[in-house]
Design a protein around this motif. Structure first.
Motif, PDB file in Angstrom:
ATOM      1  N   SER A  30       0.848  -1.190   0.000  1.00 48.45           N
ATOM      2  CA  SER A  30       0.000   0.000   0.000  1.00 48.45           C
ATOM      3  C   SER A  30       0.882   1.238   0.000  1.00 48.45           C
ATOM      4  O   SER A  30       1.930   1.271   0.649  1.00 48.45           O
ATOM      5  N   VAL A  31       0.451   2.259  -0.742  1.00 48.73           N
ATOM      6  CA  VAL A  31       1.210   3.512  -0.857  1.00 48.73           C
ATOM      7  C   VAL A  31       0.293   4.668  -0.483  1.00 48.73           C
ATOM      8  O   VAL A  31      -0.841   4.755  -0.969  1.00 48.73           O
ATOM      9  N   GLN A  32       0.773   5.555   0.375  1.00 52.21           N
ATOM     10  CA  GLN A  32      -0.010   6.713   0.789  1.00 52.21           C
ATOM     11  C   GLN A  32       0.856   7.965   0.752  1.00 52.21           C
ATOM     12  O   GLN A  32       1.978   7.968   1.265  1.00 52.21           O
ATOM     13  N   CYS A  33       0.326   9.006   0.123  1.00 53.00           N
ATOM     14  CA  CYS A  33       1.046  10.279   0.024  1.00 53.00           C
ATOM     15  C   CYS A  33       0.024  11.387  -0.180  1.00 53.00           C
ATOM     16  O   CYS A  33      -1.033  11.169  -0.794  1.00 53.00           O
ATOM     17  N   VAL A  34       0.337  12.587   0.314  1.00 50.53           N
ATOM     18  CA  VAL A  34      -0.578  13.718   0.161  1.00 50.53           C
ATOM     19  C   VAL A  34      -0.682  14.137  -1.293  1.00 50.53           C
ATOM     20  O   VAL A  34      -1.767  14.456  -1.781  1.00 50.53           O
ATOM     21  N   ASP A  35       0.432  14.099  -2.000  1.00 54.90           N
ATOM     22  CA  ASP A  35       0.455  14.486  -3.412  1.00 54.90           C
ATOM     23  C   ASP A  35      -0.061  13.324  -4.257  1.00 54.90           C
ATOM     24  O   ASP A  35       0.584  12.271  -4.348  1.00 54.90           O
ATOM     25  N   PRO A  36      -1.221  13.467  -4.921  1.00 52.91           N
ATOM     26  CA  PRO A  36      -1.780  12.352  -5.705  1.00 52.91           C
ATOM     27  C   PRO A  36      -0.920  11.977  -6.904  1.00 52.91           C
ATOM     28  O   PRO A  36      -0.900  10.808  -7.308  1.00 52.91           O
ATOM     29  N   ALA A  37      -0.206  12.932  -7.476  1.00 50.07           N
ATOM     30  CA  ALA A  37       0.639  12.638  -8.636  1.00 50.07           C
ATOM     31  C   ALA A  37       1.815  11.745  -8.236  1.00 50.07           C
ATOM     32  O   ALA A  37       2.134  10.769  -8.923  1.00 50.07           O
ATOM     33  N   ILE A  38       2.452  12.081  -7.126  1.00 53.01           N
ATOM     34  CA  ILE A  38       3.564  11.258  -6.635  1.00 53.01           C
ATOM     35  C   ILE A  38       3.065   9.878  -6.247  1.00 53.01           C
ATOM     36  O   ILE A  38       3.686   8.854  -6.558  1.00 53.01           O
ATOM     37  N   CYS A  39       1.910   9.832  -5.582  1.00 54.28           N
ATOM     38  CA  CYS A  39       1.346   8.562  -5.141  1.00 54.28           C
ATOM     39  C   CYS A  39       1.043   7.654  -6.330  1.00 54.28           C
ATOM     40  O   CYS A  39       1.385   6.463  -6.329  1.00 54.28           O
ATOM     41  N   ALA A  40       0.438   8.214  -7.378  1.00 50.75           N
ATOM     42  CA  ALA A  40       0.105   7.427  -8.563  1.00 50.75           C
ATOM     43  C   ALA A  40       1.361   6.963  -9.290  1.00 50.75           C
ATOM     44  O   ALA A  40       1.433   5.835  -9.783  1.00 50.75           O
ATOM     45  N   GLY A  41       2.365   7.833  -9.352  1.00 48.88           N
ATOM     46  CA  GLY A  41       3.611   7.467 -10.024  1.00 48.88           C
ATOM     47  C   GLY A  41       4.332   6.330  -9.330  1.00 48.88           C
ATOM     48  O   GLY A  41       4.859   5.421  -9.985  1.00 48.88           O
ATOM     49  N   ILE A  42       4.347   6.368  -8.003  1.00 51.22           N
ATOM     50  CA  ILE A  42       5.007   5.299  -7.238  1.00 51.22           C
ATOM     51  C   ILE A  42       4.229   3.994  -7.367  1.00 51.22           C
ATOM     52  O   ILE A  42       4.816   2.923  -7.530  1.00 51.22           O
ATOM     53  N   LYS A  43       2.903   4.073  -7.299  1.00 48.48           N
ATOM     54  CA  LYS A  43       2.088   2.859  -7.391  1.00 48.48           C
ATOM     55  C   LYS A  43       2.302   2.132  -8.716  1.00 48.48           C
ATOM     56  O   LYS A  43       2.336   0.897  -8.772  1.00 48.48           O
TER      57      LYS A  43
END
Length: 220
Positions: A30-43
């Protein structure tokens, strides 16, 4: 003033099962981050790609393949694309990824396996109970108890044997907390608990063996 860094939280399970040879980070943790762009890129970042097993296809065999990863390896991969983020791992530090190439077995085969297992378990349990009763001389105990209470010899089949069989069946059902597809309580059954312990032991052994042999995907 120093710019605030984005924090990325990662939570990996000890064992993940995948069906696609191309393993993405979101498939195993599971990946969680405030920035949705960073979160989507990591996922969507590729963690590992299983190679085609040609030998397996030639032999007609289908089996699962496993790889062991260190969380440090995942962090290293993420930081190559996002060097300014702060990564916090709150899950497992070493985890196993399994690839199941083969689809689910046919329903008739699964049914056959269940039937064979039920027959084997039933015969084994029956033999165990009979051997236990013979070892502790349950028959003699029933004879003496019946004679002391009723004042006469016990017939071949009495109330004691009937209630003993019923009590034994009810005790087994209550202990295993399972009747058909329904559970008596919401608690995990003893079999489920033992299976989870077994899976944890297997995963830990596989992780330790991979680490000793140098097969673990760790930081360079």
């Amino acid at each position: 003033m120093k710019e605030k860094r984005e924090i990325v939280y990662l939570k990996a399970d000890r064992n993940s099962v995948c069906h696609d040879p191309k393993i993405k980070i979101q498939d195993v943790m599971s990946v969680q981050c405030v920035d949705p762009a960073i979160c989507a890129g990591i996922k969507n970042k590729t963690l590992y790609t299983f190679k085609k097993n040609d030998d397996q296809k030639k032999e007609g065999k289908k089996k699962k393949r496993m790889e062991v990863f260190s969380m440090l390896n995942v962090i290293e991969r993420i930081q190559t694309d996002y060097p300014d983020v702060e990564i916090v791992s709150i899950g497992e530090q070493d985890f196993v990824v399994q690839l199941l190439d083969a689809p689910m077995a046919p329903k008739w085969l699964e049914t056959l396996k269940v039937v064979v297992m039920v027959v084997v378990i039933f015969l084994g349990a029956a033999f165990t109970i009979m051997a236990f009763n013979n070892d502790v001389s349950v028959g003699e105990v029933f004879d003496r108890f019946y004679q002391q209470v009723m004042g006469k010899e016990k017939p071949k089949v009495s109330e004691i044997e009937i209630f003993y069989c019923l009590g034994l069946a009810v005790g087994i059902l209550v202990f295993f907390n399972h009747i058909g597809k329904k559970k008596i309580t919401s608690d995990p059954t003893p079999i489920q608990v033992e299976m989870r312990k077994y899976e944890q032991d297997v995963d830990m052994a596989f992780i330790e063996n991979a680490g000793r042999k140098g097969h673990e995907h760790d930081v360079s």
